[in-house]
Design a protein around this motif. Structure first.
Motif, PDB file in Angstrom:
ATOM      1  N   SER A 107       0.918  -1.078   0.124  1.00  0.00           N
ATOM      2  CA  SER A 107       0.033   0.019  -0.036  1.00  0.00           C
ATOM      3  C   SER A 107       0.891   1.217  -0.015  1.00  0.00           C
ATOM      4  CB  SER A 107      -1.128  -0.117   1.081  1.00  0.00           C
ATOM      5  OG  SER A 107       0.044   0.218   2.378  1.00  0.00           O
TER       6      SER A 107
ATOM      7  N   TYR B  83      -5.553   3.476  -9.789  1.00  0.00           N
ATOM      8  CA  TYR B  83      -5.804   2.898  -8.300  1.00  0.00           C
ATOM      9  C   TYR B  83      -7.161   3.371  -7.984  1.00  0.00           C
ATOM     10  CZ  TYR B  83      -0.640   2.037  -8.285  1.00  0.00           C
ATOM     11  OH  TYR B  83       0.515   1.823  -8.692  1.00  0.00           O
TER      12      TYR B  83
ATOM     13  N   PRO C 295     -10.063   4.041  -5.287  1.00  0.00           N
ATOM     14  CA  PRO C 295     -10.013   4.913  -4.077  1.00  0.00           C
ATOM     15  C   PRO C 295      -9.674   4.273  -2.809  1.00  0.00           C
ATOM     16  CG  PRO C 295     -12.322   5.328  -5.248  1.00  0.00           C
ATOM     17  CD  PRO C 295     -11.366   4.094  -5.896  1.00  0.00           C
ATOM     18  N   ARG C 296     -10.020   3.044  -2.773  1.00  0.00           N
ATOM     19  CA  ARG C 296      -9.560   2.121  -1.278  1.00  0.00           C
ATOM     20  C   ARG C 296      -7.919   1.939  -1.364  1.00  0.00           C
ATOM     21  NH1 ARG C 296     -11.632  -1.845  -4.519  1.00  0.00           N
ATOM     22  NH2 ARG C 296     -10.138  -3.480  -5.095  1.00  0.00           N
ATOM     23  N   ASP C 297      -7.415   1.924  -2.478  1.00  0.00           N
ATOM     24  CA  ASP C 297      -5.842   1.831  -2.716  1.00  0.00           C
ATOM     25  C   ASP C 297      -5.311   2.914  -2.431  1.00  0.00           C
ATOM     26  OD1 ASP C 297      -6.603  -0.679  -3.802  1.00  0.00           O
ATOM     27  OD2 ASP C 297      -6.291  -0.054  -5.768  1.00  0.00           O
TER      28      ASP C 297
ATOM     29  N   GLU D 202      -6.023   5.316   0.094  1.00  0.00           N
ATOM     30  CA  GLU D 202      -6.583   5.928   1.409  1.00  0.00           C
ATOM     31  C   GLU D 202      -5.257   6.235   2.463  1.00  0.00           C
ATOM     32  OE1 GLU D 202      -8.758   2.682   3.111  1.00  0.00           O
ATOM     33  OE2 GLU D 202     -10.628   3.394   1.803  1.00  0.00           O
TER      34      GLU D 202
ATOM     35  N   HIS E 115     -11.221   6.703 -10.470  1.00  0.00           N
ATOM     36  CA  HIS E 115     -10.103   6.023 -10.003  1.00  0.00           C
ATOM     37  C   HIS E 115      -9.041   7.262  -9.969  1.00  0.00           C
ATOM     38  CE1 HIS E 115     -11.809   2.201 -11.414  1.00  0.00           C
ATOM     39  NE2 HIS E 115     -10.688   1.658 -10.849  1.00  0.00           N
TER      40      HIS E 115
END
Length: 743
Positions: A77, A159, A161-163, A165, A182
């Motif tokens: 991440s 990526y 949105p969760r990637d 964070e 994205h």
């Protein structure tokens, strides 16, 4: 210490198959973890054992990618373990930027980069510290991984949105572009990150690295493999380079290769050191035989390490006895490999099978040289090596070891190929030059010939110019003549126009019809008399065949006349035709058919002239009627020309009285039959008539006939308004007059 679990032959066979088929060497990975992950994949596809799974890999090559995704743990991440990244930002990066020249290149290597979050995190920190422009100019980030699918994802740099964070909001706003829900990493920074497939265990390391991140990779490797990888990482770094590991990796706590900078967050600095070769059985045996001082041994090792070539020694037992520092870097030989059987090392068969040549050196006691061997460091980098195998002898002349010297001939090979290419190009260029020289000579001859032709042409042009000047003068003169001719033509055109108007006026004024026909008897002209008489306008009949007209005149009776004149059998033909005009009045027409000819006498058509003789015929009939009456009259009646007094007409009474015929009398004058009259007397008598004072005169005279002369009373009357004027004389013979009786 617990005993090691004996290896599973089927599992080891599967690993060898994977290595041979795809070049993926998992032998250095921890067997327990590796076996567990492969088993997970086997359960997913329903393979009962390792042999069955190998069969599946052989039948379905696409399964390799799924297996790789399972074995390689791509858990990553942005800014993972944030506190460690803060230390990197606040201490490590400023230290790297402070070393050396401010314009020197900075090289970063992200080992096991997975889908790219880690190298892009590094890029953002350096860009923040240096500025984007300076970053793009100086920094190169090498990001490597075994998983090609993960590398493809990393190159796209897109990526969910969760990637993202873990990315601070200000960096997310600055270095990412929001597209279709994205986030896409900034293009200019992305160009500075170079992705490639690389196996850190077996492939040669990237060198001159300022910052090397290898997070959470070593924990999956066997201790023996770690001992090979760590020296490679040490070699990859510059003298002041930094190593950034995962927080679960404690392998460097007691390592002499690195010193901790921030132990809590696993940030280490390289410790520069001289290479120390472990004292294996070979070294011990040699020490026992030669027993040199320790200082000499260190000196010997330093000399061996400083030589430019990679050196490797294999003893008579087939074990690796010595490997200098260049050999460790180039061939991937670690401390753990000293004392191992040479045949267990990849270098024993790559780039070429070396066990046979080594045995030959032991047996023949002579050196062997293997030229131009291709050695692939990784997928992109290839070296050309010359491997020199030389025997090492004991004092008694026996061979106790073989020295393998690996000479890097890459540059020489490249230069040789370039030289060959240059030689070929040179030969080709020489041939082209020779050909060009011949062409130039030919061209020179052609140019000389062309020059002569140009000189001749120049002379011709000068002559032509003079001729053109003469022609120009003639043209001026011709132009003046043309202007004069043009003026004459204009005058003639005006005259022709006036003549045409005059002719049209004449044709309109003529008391007769004019019809012009072309050779096909098509009407080309139709005057006003024709319109008035036949009731057809010119625009209605022009262009119509004359034979087809219906105008109350028997036109068919003119066909012979038209043909006769058209074909030159007569100059003209007159025809008399009776017809009916547009008012229904019967008329008599005299039609003269004449040819329409040009200057050469060629017939261009026909001209038909119509004359209405209806009134003339009536007058003639009336005149004949009067003549008959006048002819039967008893008195002598004479018609005379007032100017010449010549008889123009006489009646029967006059002819009988005088004894002359009418034809004879037409040749005679009044003075010839009246000798008593003189010209003067007649002029005096006629003066009153000519002046209009008298309408008639009466006088007596004598008339001489052919047989006798007799007295007569003559009454004369002038009809001057007739055309032509006529003088009428009536004679009465007075010789037979009796006197009137007296009462």
């Amino acid at each position: 210490m617990a005993e090691k679990t004996p290896p599973d032959p089927e599992f080891e066979a599967l690993l060898r198959y994977i290595q041979e088929s795809r070049g993926l060497d998992f032998r250095g990975y921890k067997r327990t973890s590796l076996r567990r992950r492969i088993t997970l994949r086997m359960e997913a596809v329903g393979a009962e054992d390792f042999s069955a799974y190998r069969s599946r890999l052989e039948a379905q090559p696409g399964e390799f990618e799924n297996l790789l995704n399972t074995v390689l743990i791509n858990v990553t991440s942005f800014f993972r373990d944030g506190e460690a990244w803060d230390v990197l930002r606040d201490h490590v990066i400023p230290s790297i930027l402070g070393h050396g020249d401010s314009d020197r290149p900075i090289r970063v290597w992200s080992v096991g980069c997975a889908s790219g979050e880690e190298p892009y995190s590094i890029a953002m920190l350096f860009a923040e510290a240096m500025g984007t422009k300076d970053f793009c100019r100086r920094v190169k980030i090498y990001a490597t991984d075994l998983d090609e699918e993960a590398l493809r994802t990393a190159r796209v740099a897109t990526y969910a949105p969760r990637d993202v964070e873990g990315v601070p909001p200000e960096l997310l706003e600055k270095y990412f572009e929001r597209t279709n829900n994205h986030y896409v990493f900034e293009r200019e920074l992305r160009k500075c990150v170079i992705f490639g497939q690389h196996n850190v265990v077996h492939d040669a390391p990237i060198s001159r690295i300022d910052l090397l991140t290898c997070r959470n990779l070593l924990i999956y490797l066997e201790a023996e493999t770690q001992s090979v990888v760590l020296p490679r990482l040490h070699y990859a770094l510059t003298r002041d380079g930094y190593l950034f590991l995962g927080k679960a990796e404690t392998q460097l706590a007691r390592s002499s290769l690195f010193r901790p900078v921030e132990m809590k967050h696993r940030i280490f600095a390289k410790v520069p050191q001289e290479w120390r070769r472990p004292m294996g059985s070979f070294a011990a045996s040699r020490m026992s035989r030669m027993d040199p001082p320790m200082a000499d041994v260190r000196l010997l090792e330093a000399i061996v390490n400083e030589t430019g070539n990679a050196l490797l020694v294999v003893d008579e037992a087939g074990s690796v006895a010595l490997a200098n520092l260049p050999a460790r870097h180039l061939l991937g030989v670690g401390d753990a490999d000293i004392g191992r059987p040479f045949q267990d090392l990849p270098i024993s068969y790559r780039p070429i099978e070396l066990r046979g040549p080594i045995e030959e050196v032991f047996r023949q006691r002579v050196g062997v040289r293997l030229e131009d061997q291709e050695y692939r460091l990784n997928q992109a980098e290839v070296m050309r090596l010359t491997i020199d195998l030389r025997p090492l002898f004991n004092a008694d002349g026996s061979v106790y070891a073989v020295l393998l010297s690996f000479l890097d001939q890459t540059r020489l090979h490249t230069l040789h190929r370039e030289l060959e290419a240059a030689q070929e190009n040179l030969e080709h260029s020489i041939e082209e030059l020779q050909s060009a020289n011949e062409e130039l000579e030919t061209t020179n001859e052609e140019l000389q010939s062309t020059n002569e032709e140009l000189e001749t042409t120049n002379e011709e042009l000068q002559s032509t110019n003079e001729e053109l000047e003469t022609l120009n003068e003639e043209a001026r003169s011709s132009n003046e003549e043309m202007e004069s001719v043009n003026e004459e033509l204009r005058i003639q055109a005006e005259q022709a126009s006036a003549y045409r108007l005059h002719l049209e006026s004449v044709l309109r004024a003529m008391n007769g019809g004019i019809i012009v026909l072309d050779p096909n008897h098509v009407i080309r002209s139709w005057n006003r008399w024709s319109e008035s008489t036949w009731g057809l306008r010119a625009e209605d009949v022009i262009g119509t065949k004359f034979d087809l007209l219906d105008i109350g005149l028997p036109i068919h009776k003119l066909r012979d006349a038209l043909s006769t004149v058209q074909f030159g059998r007569a100059e003209y033909v007159d025809e008399m035709l009776e017809g009916v005009d547009r008012r229904g009045r019967r008329i008599l027409c005299r039609i003269r058919v004449s040819p329409l000819s040009d200057e050469d006498g060629s017939t261009l058509g026909l001209v038909l002239i119509f004359q209405d003789l209806t009134e003339e015929r009536s007058k003639e009939e009336y005149a004949r009627y009067l003549g008959r009456i006048m002819g039967r009259a008893l008195n002598e009646i004479y018609f005379l020309d007032p100017k010449t007094l010549r008889f123009t007409l006489t009646n029967d009474g006059a002819q009988k009285k005088l004894g002359y015929s009418d034809a004879q009398l037409r040749q005679m004058t009044l003075l010839e039959v009246a000798p008593a009259l003189t010209q003067e007397a007649v002029d005096a008598l006629l003066a009153s008539l000519f002046s209009g004072a008298e309408k008639e005169i009466v006088f007596e005279t004598s008339i001489r006939g052919k047989e006798r002369e007799y007295p007569a009373e003559m009454c004369m009357q002038l009809f001057g308004d007739e055309e032509p004027p006529i003088l009428v004389a009536v004679l009465h013979d007075t010789s037979e007059r009796r006197p009137v009786p007296q009462g």
